[in-house]
Design a protein around this motif. Structure first.
Motif, PDB file in Angstrom:
ATOM      1  N   PRO A 147       0.830  -1.210   0.000  1.00  0.00           N
ATOM      2  CA  PRO A 147       0.000   0.000   0.000  1.00  0.00           C
ATOM      3  C   PRO A 147       0.866   1.262   0.000  1.00  0.00           C
TER       4      PRO A 147
ATOM      5  N   SER B 235       0.697   4.004   1.738  1.00  0.00           N
ATOM      6  CA  SER B 235       1.100   4.509   3.053  1.00  0.00           C
ATOM      7  C   SER B 235       2.334   3.789   3.581  1.00  0.00           C
ATOM      8  N   GLU B 236       2.374   2.474   3.432  1.00  0.00           N
ATOM      9  CA  GLU B 236       3.530   1.719   3.905  1.00  0.00           C
ATOM     10  C   GLU B 236       4.767   2.032   3.070  1.00  0.00           C
TER      11      GLU B 236
END
Length: 655
Positions: free
Chosen positions: A589, A591-592
């Motif tokens: 993802p 965000s990661e």
């Protein structure tokens, strides 16, 4: 009487009378005055039957039947089953002998051996003889075990270092039979070649250019001028592989029970990989997939080349690919000697350069075509013009550039693609020079690959970052998820160097001990090592089986770097790819990936200390005060291994 001669008197002399008391006792018969009568039947005892030798004849008959049956089975096995039964019986017999030998003598004071080292030595020699006598897939298994021989005694390490020699090649008639069986027509029709000098057809060499445990490679030029490498599986492999894998499973099961080490759980996965390695259609797919991945990676495009596969001339046991001219990785002198091939020129066949730089191969084609069928067996022209008139030139390349490309390639496979070539030994890597003067490595033999799931690939990248930043929390978290109880030992095995962030308080030294105490302590440490292996391999549900072949890849790359003089900081490059993959992986993802980007910047600063250590070792190597970085790592690993009951010998390719 007086007229008789003296002789006559002696003849007719009257015998003197002697009394019975003067006669010898043996002449006196006790029953002198009684008639002779036969003895009574009662005085003779019971009658004894004549000796018939029935039991001896019974055993001789059965021995003859057994010998005849054994001869018939051996003849049938040799003629129709490629000695599968003989090789399996030889394997079981040797396995039983070695298992009993260890069961009896693996103790501090062995009753039938001088020491445990003597036990290891004779067992290693027995195993070496078995692998070489059986050949085929057994040699492939020996090469696979050679890459993991660090956990074995030094006697086995020295034996396994000889497993990379060329295997004997099959006769041409066996090659013809394989091609005819797979394509349904003779060699001449399949490849459009002639062995009688027909100028309208291509040519092919009957003598193999290279021979390995499973297959051998022949050179050919097709009628359209393409030069190809034809990899042909040895005819006996198809019949032997099922028997060999079954014997491997049975012996492994017995040993896992005898020595109480649960490595039998790994056997199905290993057997599956070895079986796929004999499927050349699978190898062709692996080759094309890797070529596609390399072409899509800008950091490797133009630095790595995968030969093209010709599917119309390939089958399950025959693989036809383009012929590649290059220098083997183990020829350091040819790689580094000055370039004499001309300005803006590359090695033959490298990125647009024709195999014959003068006329695109036309004149060479005429020279290579034999006028008769029996003139010569080697037809391929030796293209060495780039070495100069005195043949003392080379590629003029830097070993650092070559090794950097290799580490980049296999790191991308592990952390970015999850598609790993697990047999990158020097025989499977060519080095070429591009017209721009850069190094290009050619990767061949794509039979042994493993696939990493995205989850496992991300875990492995995090594990590598934790190794280099001494993040023991993440290290133990990932190791626990894999069912590994000794994270420090596993970290050292992954780095191919001692993990400095772990607990070394349990190290045991042998200095100052007597010979008897050293023997007992050595035995105790080997028992402790076996217990550690049992703990690491005990949880079948958690332990990723891909780590077997990933460790093989890491070990071979480390040995290649050490062989070339440690020109690059292998650990830093691998760690950089691990950190970069956590930022670039498309299956994470956003965000990661953003969090990983910030960590990647910090990680690059942390790796600066690794560069300082690397350049210090390079300076010491330049001043001839020590070896390269890999040599230093090897020495540290040997010290750590001795603390844990093992002894590491030299480079894995030594011998």
């Amino acid at each position: 009487m007086s007229s008789l001669s003296f002789a006559a008197r002696r003849t007719f002399r009257r015998p003197r009378f002697r009394s019975p008391c003067h006669l010898p006792s043996r002449l006196i018969h006790p029953g002198e005055f009684q008639p002779l009568v036969p003895p009574s039947p009662s005085s003779l005892g019971k009658p004894i039957p004549a000796k018939s030798y029935t039991r001896t004849r019974w055993w001789l008959r059965r021995l003859a039947y057994l010998s005849l049956a054994t001869g018939v089975v051996y003849a049938v096995d040799t003629a129709f089953y490629e000695q599968c039964l003989t090789r399996t019986a030889r394997t079981f017999g040797l396995g039983l002998v070695v298992a009993l030998d260890y069961k009896i003598n693996f103790r501090p004071d062995p009753p039938l051996a001088e020491s445990i080292n003597a036990l290891h030595t004779r067992s290693a020699e027995r195993l070496s003889d078995l692998l070489r006598h059986n050949g085929g897939l057994y040699l492939k298994m020996g090469q696979a075990m050679a890459m993991q021989s660090a956990i074995l005694p030094p006697e086995f390490q020295r034996m396994f270092s000889r497993m990379f020699d060329d295997a004997p090649q099959n006769d041409w008639k066996d090659v013809e039979r394989v091609i005819c069986e797979d394509f349904g027509c003779p060699v001449e029709e399949v490849f459009g070649v002639s062995f009688a000098g027909d100028p309208t057809k291509g040519v092919m060499e009957r003598q193999a250019r290279a021979s390995a445990s499973v297959a051998q490679v022949h050179w050919a030029r097709l009628a359209d001028g393409r030069e190809v490498a034809i990899k042909i599986q040895k005819r006996e492999i198809a019949r032997q592989i099922q028997w060999d894998l079954w014997a491997f499973k049975v012996v492994t099961w017995i040993y896992s029970r005898v020595f109480d080490i649960p490595f039998y759980s790994l056997v199905p996965y290993i057997s599956e990989r070895l079986f796929l390695e004999t499927d050349f259609e699978n190898e062709a797919k692996n080759s094309e997939d890797m070529a596609r991945l390399v072409a899509g990676e800008s950091r490797l495009r133009g630095r790595v080349y995968i030969p093209k596969v010709y599917h119309e001339l390939s089958s399950k046991r025959v693989l036809t690919a383009e012929w590649v001219e290059g220098v083997r990785l183990w020829d350091k002198d040819a790689i580094t000697r000055p370039w004499r091939g001309g300005w803006r020129q590359g090695t033959p066949g490298c990125r647009g350069m024709p195999l014959d730089s003068t006329d695109g191969g036309k004149s060479t084609s005429r020279q290579a075509r034999p006028p008769t069928a029996t003139t010569t067996t080697l037809l391929k022209p030796e293209r060495t013009h780039w070495r100069g008139t005195n043949q003392r030139g080379g590629l003029g390349l830097s070993l650092k550039e070559v090794m950097t490309t290799m580490v980049d390639l296999f790191s991308a496979q592990m952390f970015l693609w999850g598609y790993v070539h697990c047999d990158p030994h020097p025989g499977n890597i060519f080095v070429r020079r591009t017209p721009s003067g850069q190094a290009e490595i050619v990767l061949i033999d794509h039979g042994l690959y493993i696939h990493m799931s995205p989850e496992f690939r991300h875990q492995y990248a995090r594990f590598w970052k934790a190794l280099l930043t001494f993040d023991n929390t993440t290290l133990r978290e990932v190791a626990t998820a894999w069912g590994v109880t000794n994270a420090d030992m596993f970290a050292s095995a992954t780095l191919m160097r001692p993990y400095q962030g772990g607990d070394r308080s349990t190290a045991t030294h042998l200095q100052g001990l007597s010979q008897v105490e050293r023997r007992h302590r050595h035995y105790e440490m080997q028992q402790a090592m076996r217990q550690g292996m049992r703990q690491i391999l005990g949880d079948e549900t958690k332990w990723p089986q891909e780590l077997i072949f990933i460790g093989r890849n890491l070990r071979i790359v480390q040995a290649n770097n050490q062989f070339l003089g440690s020109p690059v900081n292998r650990v830093k490059i691998t760690g950089m790819w691990a950190s970069r993959a956590l930022v670039e992986s498309p299956d994470l993802p956003i965000s990661e990936k953003m969090r990983n980007l910030g960590r990647h910047v910090v990680f690059r600063l942390v790796l600066f200390t690794s560069d300082v250590i690397f350049w210090v070792t390079k300076l010491r190597q330049f001043l001839r005060l020590g070896g390269g970085m890999e040599d230093e790592i090897e020495a540290q690993m040997q010290g750590m291994a001795r603390d844990m009951g093992m002894e590491l010998s030299g480079n894995v390719f030594e011998g």
